[in-house]
Design an enzyme around this catalytic site. Structure first.
Site, PDB file in Angstrom:
ATOM      1  N   HIS A   3      -2.191  50.693 -77.726  1.00  0.00           N
ATOM      2  CA  HIS A   3      -1.264  50.703 -78.860  1.00  0.00           C
ATOM      3  C   HIS A   3      -1.804  49.937 -80.045  1.00  0.00           C
ATOM      4  CE1 HIS A   3       1.369  51.383 -75.298  1.00  0.00           C
ATOM      5  NE2 HIS A   3       1.726  52.384 -76.059  1.00  0.00           N
ATOM      6  N   HIS A  14      -1.066  59.319 -78.056  1.00  0.00           N
ATOM      7  CA  HIS A  14      -2.015  59.289 -76.939  1.00  0.00           C
ATOM      8  C   HIS A  14      -2.522  60.678 -76.584  1.00  0.00           C
ATOM      9  CE1 HIS A  14      -0.654  55.230 -76.562  1.00  0.00           C
ATOM     10  NE2 HIS A  14       0.544  55.570 -76.152  1.00  0.00           N
ATOM     11  N   ASP A  16       9.870  52.374 -71.789  1.00  0.00           N
ATOM     12  CA  ASP A  16       9.819  53.586 -70.972  1.00  0.00           C
ATOM     13  C   ASP A  16      10.659  53.408 -69.712  1.00  0.00           C
ATOM     14  OD1 ASP A  16       8.021  54.345 -72.890  1.00  0.00           O
ATOM     15  OD2 ASP A  16       6.273  54.433 -71.576  1.00  0.00           O
TER      16      ASP A  16
END
Ligand SMILES: Nc1ncnc2c1ncn2[C@@H]1O[C@H](COP(=O)(O)OP(=O)(O)O)[C@@H](O)[C@H]1O
Ligand SMILES: Nc1ncnc2c1ncn2[C@@H]1O[C@H](COP(=O)(O)OP(=O)(O)O)[C@@H](O)[C@H]1O
Ligand SMILES: [Mg+2]
Ligand SMILES: [Mg+2]
Ligand SMILES: [Mg+2]
Ligand SMILES: [Mg+2]
Lengths: 333, 210, 333, 210
Positions: free
Chosen positions: C221, C58, C111
């Site tokens: 993604h 990213h 995460d």
């Protein structure tokens, strides 16, 4: 097939300039009549006006470098085409404060012709113009005196930053022209593409490559390079770019360089940093100091996938100017 | 026999040229497609449209205003032809100055200065398959006529013939300047569009019965 | 076929981090052991540590936002994968000055799990951790209470900037968590792709699109979006993104927004500014003020061609924090 | 009859588990490819390699060090399984504290706390086709044996049988947690790799003749 976010391809640059101005209204204004992008707040004290211009499709170049410490005005042509003489003229007049205007040009016939004409037109009104010509692209080096000379590419960014800082400090037109040309002359670039670019509204890139080849020595307008080479790991490709550049500059151990690893459009930041890491290691191996560096998409060729590697020989005075404050939409410190 | 060109006549000439350019723009663009990068037609259209706008705002009484309108329009157009034509017409306007009517020596001097500017800025000489191949003969014809004290209309007819002849020779030439150099032999047999447009300009003076 | 500048795909992120650290040594250091990117010079006065982490691919997110006025540390996972609990733990410890650490997370299970574990581990040593969860992606809105909730995307940048400024001024951990969550909760994003992305070393994108369709509602993604829609002019596509976002936030005339028009990787700056121009016009039409904006590739999905549009409801206090100084490799003013 | 686990025995157990994991890694990875996103094998290999390194540096005399090595290694690994296993092993280490040898009640308490941590952090319960389907039965078996004052080796054998049985049931379950939910029915008949690895862990204690 390639597709783009585009309305009318003919109007693409103007629409984008409108968006750019609105997103950066604190920094720039787009003069619609003269069709140039100037600082929102003109330089307060009289200073030499710095102008850079050329075809569009290379964003963020040059409008992204308009602001305190860099350019006073950017002159955007149509995609991959020179701005007109009228644009150069209007922009030159707009940023002259009496101290003259420096034209920072990449070496393309149309840009030189149109900017040169503008310089003649404003000379009638006593506006002094000098020129820095950036011709860093090693792929177009030639011994033929009748050849148009090396193309200009990413080294122009270093010229804009370093000369920009000196202009802010009140250097004269002649001093700036000399300094800028010295930076430009100490720069070389090589680029390669993994795929070519398509114009807004066009479905196909300007050339196709086989899966196992790269286009070596490309310019920034989607033209073919000087030869095809085998596709290879990043470090290998990085070396093929940086070694001839370092050789051409005859870099010696102990010298300092600015490095620009520039994404040509569609190449991801991870890739650019992988390439930069190898470029930096090659400098280490030569005993050359990587004094400063830029890694990112600074001078693009629309959506071309590829990278250019620029080395710029610098001395301490140039580095000090590089480090001086700048406030533009792209470079700011 | 006409000996001077006043504001109205100058404007009529310019308008006749714009009309002719518009009429032939497709054919001219096609020449650039065969022996260049194909944008000559688009560039010319841009100039023609801009010239009409500028002309409408100009001072109809001054010959200089008509030529200056062409200059402004072409200088605001891309490509190599735009700025070179722009500088050519600029010299015509400068020669005319603020005179209400210009004579042949004035016109000839302007055209010669214009061709000199084109050669200086573009670096081309006769024989390199560019607009100069039409411009230089036209300038020479006007200068000779002026030296001989010839009448203006006859001189313009000479210039038009010289420009056309020069333009026609470009089909036999190999380009040594501009984008046509990139296509090399593929351009042989193709007339240079920039030269052909110059012929149109001088022919417009004649067709317009100045 | 897609190709990338890559050596060993397994080592791509680490090689890029090495390059990033070297190119930005004045701003950041990459702790190789803990595998996090921290400020080169840690904050002088004790302040709440700001941490953001997530998968790589990213870039420039998040490491590009490390520096004065924004993050203290970024934690990069493998491409499109969560950082490990050990990374989050080491990074959290590294930036705690006694005032606690704020975890700024995009809403992804991995995460949250790994950062949550790290928070438990450091709690044993008395380090306080709070969390801001960014869940702005309208495409994944759902009424199902068992659904994982909206994904987090580009609104995280606004959180990092605004909370970053407040942290610099000495706000407490609880204040920062509250402020950051308020910014995040007032944000929504929608994205669409013109082509999907390929992982480094892979020749083909994660999905193919027909020439006349776009993938609407994509995440970051390379996963499919929520539906296919017809390819259309830029303004039309821009409206399809911005209008539902504005509706979801129930923006009223007189309100102010931050706008982020974000390139997903391969989309050119000209295109992004064309899209932004239309987004801004849509705000005008609603009487909503575009108070500030970012237009560029800030949160990419490798080489995906596409754009995301984020609106963030802001008040004057947030704007004042937005305008406060920042010195990072990407945002600097 | 063994009643406590000293440092050497704990380390032998952990090493036996690492060996078994390494042996079966391809098969386990394959399960995740069929009913997940396919990275379980890579994740496990990373953990096994890291665990061997950490173990080499640990205090061989302390049972806690062996479990802490597993914890550190798994917490440094990606995927969902890494952090959950990491927290599971961490509770084992915490229960062992600085004791030179641990008895069954201590081990049982550690395993129960570990499974509780996995459930709390991952949010899964028995029957959702995850590692919990093997962990919870093993914890229950150990706790029951501890309550009954049973010997340690028999208790571990019970736990291994319970974990394997729990793992086997996952083939009949539909995933309600983790990435396996995305593949839905395609995962039916496929054993959950996270649960299978848990069975390997308890079986390693038995195979190692503790
Ligand atoms: N160096 C030059 N000097 C004079 N005329 C030139 C030169 N280069 C090109 N031309 C003229 O310009 C014409 C092409 O113009 P145009 O298509 O507008 O520009 P470009 O070649 O940049 O696309 C040619 O037909 C030729 O007459
Ligand atoms: N929420 C959860 N709670 C407990 N275990 C889980 C959970 N989600 C997944 N797992 C376990 O993790 C295993 C998959 O691990 P791995 O492949 O490393 O992670 P990922 O699913 O993130 O790719 C599954 O087989 C399952 O046993
Ligand atoms: Mg042309
Ligand atoms: Mg052209
Ligand atoms: Mg998996
Ligand atoms: Mg996974």
């Amino acid at each position: 097939m390639r597709r783009q976010f585009v309305n009318d391809p003919q109007d693409h640059v103007r629409e984008a300039l409108g968006g750019f101005e609105r997103a950066n209204a604190h920094l720039v204004r787009w003069d619609r009549e003269g069709n140039f992008v100037a600082r929102a707040t003109p330089a307060a004290a009289p200073k030499v006006g710095l102008l850079a211009g050329g075809g569009s499709g290379h964003e963020p170049l040059h409008a992204g470098f308009v602001g305190t410490g860099m350019l006073d005005v950017a002159v955007p042509g149509a995609i991959y085409s020179s701005p007109t003489a009228a644009q150069f003229e209007a922009a030159t007049r707009a940023v002259d404060t009496g101290a003259g205007v420096l034209h920072i040009l990449k070496n393309y016939t149309g840009d030189k012709l149109n900017a040169g004409i503008a310089a003649e037109l404003v000379a009638d009104d006593g506006i002094a113009v000098e020129r820095v010509l950036v011709a860093d692209d090693l792929a177009t080096d030639s011994d033929d005196p009748r050849a148009p000379g090396r193309r200009g590419t990413a080294a122009v960014i270093a010229v804009e930053k370093i000369v920009g800082a000196a202009a802010e400090r009140g250097a004269s037109l002649a001093e700036l022209a000399e300094l800028g040309q010295r930076v430009a002359d100490g720069s070389r670039t090589l680029a390669l593409a993994l795929s070519s670019c398509a114009h807004p509204g066009e479905g196909h890139p300007s050339f196709e490559l086989a899966d196992d080849e790269v286009e070596f020595g490309v310019g920034i307008h989607g033209e073919r390079g000087i030869e095809k080479r085998p596709f290879a790991p990043a470090d290998d490709l990085a070396r093929q770019l940086v070694e001839p550049v370092a050789d051409a500059l005859e870099l010696k151990s102990g010298e300092q360089v600015l490095v620009i690893v520039n994404g040509l459009g569609a190449t991801h930041g991870l890739e650019l940093h992988v390439v930069f890491a190898e470029v930096a290691r090659r400098m280490d191996a030569r005993g050359v100091t990587v004094a400063r560096s830029l890694v990112g998409p600074y001078l693009t060729a629309l959506d071309m996938a590829g990278v250019s590697v620029t080395l710029i020989r610098v001395d301490d005075a140039m580095l000090e100017l590089w480090d001086a404050p700048a406030r533009t939409s792209v470079l700011s410190w | 026999m006409v000996s001077t060109l006043d504001g109205a006549a100058s404007r009529a000439w310019v308008e006749a040229f714009l009309g002719a350019a518009e009429r032939d723009v497709t054919a001219l663009g096609d020449l650039d497609r065969r022996a260049g990068d194909g944008d000559f037609g688009t560039n010319l259209t841009t100039s023609v449209n801009a010239a009409r706008r500028v002309l409408a705002d100009g001072d109809a009484a001054l010959p200089a205003a008509a030529f200056a309108a062409l200059s402004t329009a072409f200088l605001g157009t891309g490509g190599t032809s735009g700025p070179l034509y722009g500088m050519f017409f600029r010299e015509l306007g400068k020669a005319a100055g603020d005179q209400p009517a210009i004579d042949l020596p004035t016109l000839a001097a302007g055209v010669v200065a214009g061709v000199d500017a084109v050669c200086r800025l573009g670096g081309a000489e006769v024989g390199e398959k560019t607009m100069v191949d039409a411009l230089r003969p036209a300038a020479d014809a006007l200068a000779a006529a002026a030296d001989a004290g010839a009448p203006l209309d006859g001189a313009l007819a000479d210039a038009a013939r010289a420009a056309r002849a020069g333009s026609d020779t470009t089909a036999t030439l190999v380009a040594r300047r501009g984008r046509a150099t990139y296509v090399g032999d593929a351009a042989s047999g193709v007339t240079d569009p920039g030269a052909a447009a110059v012929a149109l300009f001088f022919e417009a003076a004649v067709a317009n019965h100045l």
